[in-house]
Design an enzyme around this catalytic site. Structure first.
Site, PDB file in Angstrom:
ATOM      1  N   ASP A 210       0.862  -1.184   0.000  1.00  0.00           N
ATOM      2  CA  ASP A 210       0.000   0.000   0.000  1.00  0.00           C
ATOM      3  C   ASP A 210       0.895   1.230   0.000  1.00  0.00           C
ATOM      4  O   ASP A 210       2.122   1.107  -0.098  1.00  0.00           O
ATOM      5  CB  ASP A 210      -0.969  -0.021   1.201  1.00  0.00           C
ATOM      6  N   HIS A 284      -2.689   3.396  -4.683  1.00  0.00           N
ATOM      7  CA  HIS A 284      -2.093   2.932  -3.426  1.00  0.00           C
ATOM      8  C   HIS A 284      -0.660   2.448  -3.660  1.00  0.00           C
ATOM      9  O   HIS A 284      -0.228   1.444  -3.111  1.00  0.00           O
ATOM     10  CB  HIS A 284      -2.932   1.816  -2.805  1.00  0.00           C
ATOM     11  N   GLU A 348      -9.822   3.074  -5.079  1.00  0.00           N
ATOM     12  CA  GLU A 348      -9.430   4.439  -4.744  1.00  0.00           C
ATOM     13  C   GLU A 348      -8.274   4.954  -5.604  1.00  0.00           C
ATOM     14  O   GLU A 348      -7.185   5.240  -5.106  1.00  0.00           O
ATOM     15  CB  GLU A 348      -9.052   4.509  -3.255  1.00  0.00           C
TER      16      GLU A 348
HETATM   17  C1  ACM Z   1     -10.731  -0.279   0.707  1.00  0.00           C
HETATM   18  O1  ACM Z   1     -11.138  -0.232   1.873  1.00  0.00           O
HETATM   19  N1  ACM Z   1     -10.180   0.776   0.155  1.00  0.00           N
HETATM   20  C2  ACM Z   1     -10.866  -1.472  -0.100  1.00  0.00           C
END
Ligand code: ACM
Ligand code: ZN
Length: 545
Positions: A210, A284, A348
């Site tokens: 991440d 991410h 995201e």
């Molecule tokens: C997430 O909680 N962004 C999958």
């Protein structure tokens, strides 16, 4: 994930709480998750130093389960039980683990367990069923059987006589752990796997990558871990003393070597758990791009950031080199993890950089795409093609629906269940992990809880989780493979806190994905959980009381 998006993911799932269970469960038997059928019989079986463990000859699975049973018994009772080859015949002061006369109707993970005053017999067609039969058998003994060391005092190691037939409701039952925001070491990860396996989950969703840290050694790109696995401090406004993952040079973080990964995969396999790795893309990606900035749109280095939020650390979708990099990374990942499913993230993804980047814009033009959403879809489809070519299937968060779903992708629905519903209606398989019921980073009470990301997810809401939306027709509902729980670690920098957030909510989730929906009974669960917590306590799990 961000707070705003995660809190928008609230949907109401209708659940029916049925009355008292039809099986007449006796108060002295408290099994979690609840088995499909249980019939109490007269008498009890007493374990002693002469009890034998008899496993089918030529069955590595029976031998494996027998060995784990013997280890657990020895640790708690001090009895050193011999594991010997058996023929699946009647148990006479023995625990028999066998596939002889197993009921194929119970499926690959189902089992029968018969306990009589003479002994116990676990019958299953496969190793997973034998393992789950063992877990149920252990729960019939006093909770101290789960002890980490020899129990004190004079404990009668008896189990009530029962006849149990059991199998899971769903094939997919997972727990996730985010080791990027904070690194948890190999022994902690093993403990996490041990506990989830005890609750009959079969998949560990390993969130390895991440913005805040890259945690897996990739031989071809050593800087991913040399740089991407470390940050200068704990971040998230946390007290540095609460963290446990400091390197010798004082930097914060850590990573798993490829040998560590192989060890974890083998450890999980022995517990019939598949480790599904997650390599986040296209977003991410700050930690990766801090190490290899040429694969970002701007092409210049930045720090691995410290805090939560959504960042512009996104791979450049117009740069073929970025795809080559990701394919090389995935190649090593696929070689390490036998999992059929490879999670590629997909959640995201801010589109700002893509909208500004000449290379990304050129890609949009060349491929005839309408906008950045379709560019994301192009990205995922291109990666899917590579992963499929290696014989694996991609799974992604529900944002991968935006701009068009990749042809063979499985969707993990987290922003509520609508993404999962749309995917199932389009004929795709789905894993339901809606934040409303499955986000274990949410707080467990409205007040009095340690620092966390916020939200509110009490035990009962998890218990009432119903993975199959009522709005799906039967032919689409079959695409719901099951569900899982997610533990994002932003505010949980040590493993005790991870356990506090995960348990007992994972016990409730285990029941939602294992037990029949018609047996749902919140009061009955609460009663059984009281005994079950004694088992967690015996193992020194720092669950929320
Ligand atoms: C997430 O909680 N962004 C999958
Ligand atoms: Zn770009």
């Amino acid at each position: 994930m961000t707070m705003s998006r995660r809190f928008s993911a609230l949907i109401v799932v209708s659940c029916i709480a049925w009355g008292a269970s039809a099986d007449g469960a006796n108060a002295t038997i408290s099994l979690v998750p609840k088995p499909m059928q249980i019939e109490q019989k007269p008498g009890e079986f007493s374990l002693d130093a002469n009890t034998a463990i008899l496993v089918d000859k030529d069955s590595p699975d029976a031998a494996n389960v027998g060995r784990q049973l013997a280890e657990r018994i020895e640790r708690a009772t001090g009895y050193v039980l011999k594991v010997s080859p058996g023929d699946g015949g009647d148990a006479r002061n023995a625990i028999v683990v066998t596939s002889k006369d197993a009921d194929a109707k119970l499926g690959a993970e189902g089992y029968r367990l018969d306990v009589t005053p003479e002994g116990a017999t676990i019958r299953a067609t496969g190793g997973a069923g034998m393992f789950y039969g063992m877990q149920t058998l252990l729960q019939l003994f006093p909770p101290a059987i789960f002890g980490k060391s020899k129990a004190e005092g004079n404990i009668a190691w008896t189990a009530p006589a029962v006849r149990i037939a059991d199998r899971p409701r769903f094939v997919w039952r997972d727990l996730h752990l985010d080791v990027s925001r904070h690194f948890f070491n190999k022994e902690e990860v093993k403990n996490y796997i041990d506990l989830l396996a005890q609750h009959k989950f079969n998949t560990f969703h390993f969130h390895l990558v991440d913005d805040q840290g890259w945690r897996i050694e990739i031989k071809r790109y050593p800087k991913l871990t040399e740089m991407g696995a470390w940050r200068k401090d704990i971040g998230f406004g946390l007290n540095p003393k609460d963290g446990t993952a400091y390197g010798p040079d004082g930097r914060y973080g850590g990573f798993y070597t490829q040998d560590d990964i192989r060890e974890l995969v083998a450890y999980a396999k022995a517990r019939y758990v598949t480790i599904m790795p997650e390599i986040e893309m296209p977003g991410h990606a700050c930690a990766a791009l801090a190490a290899y900035p040429s694969y970002s749109c701007e092409g210049r280095p930045g720090d691995a950031p410290r805090d939560g939020g959504i960042f512009n650390g996104v791979y450049c979708a117009g740069n073929d080199g970025a795809f080559e990099f990701l394919e090389n990374v995935l190649s090593e990942v696929i070689d390490l993890f036998p999992s059929k499913y490879i999670h590629i993230g997909g959640d995201e993804v801010p589109k700002d950089n893509w909208n500004k980047c000449p290379k990304c814009q050129a890609r949009i033009k060349k491929e005839g795409l309408a906008n950045a959403h379709e560019l994301q879809s192009y990205f995922i489809k291109r990666i899917e093609k590579f992963v499929n070519g290696r014989g694996r299937t991609i799974i992604g968060w529900d944002e991968i629906l935006e701009g068009g779903l990749a042809p063979n992708a499985v969707v993990m629905s987290w922003r509520g269940m609508n993404g999962g519903i749309a995917a199932a209606n389009a004929g795709h398989d789905v894993v339901m992990t809606p934040a409303s019921h499955c986000y274990f980073d949410y707080l467990q009470a409205k007040t009095g809880e340690p620092k966390g990301i916020g939200g509110f997810l009490p035990l009962e809401t998890v218990y009432q989780f119903e993975p199959v939306p009522a709005s799906l027709s039967a032919d689409k509902a079959k695409h719901i493979l099951g569900g899982g729980g997610n533990l994002w670690s932003e505010y949980f920098p040590n493993y005790a806190q991870v356990q506090y957030m995960t348990y007992p909510r994972a016990c409730a989730l285990a029941e939602a994905v294992w037990s029949d929906a018609k047996s749902k009974d919140w009061k009955d669960f609460q009663t059984r959980l009281e005994s079950h917590l004694q088992r967690l306590k015996a193992q020194d799990v720092k669950y929320r009381p």
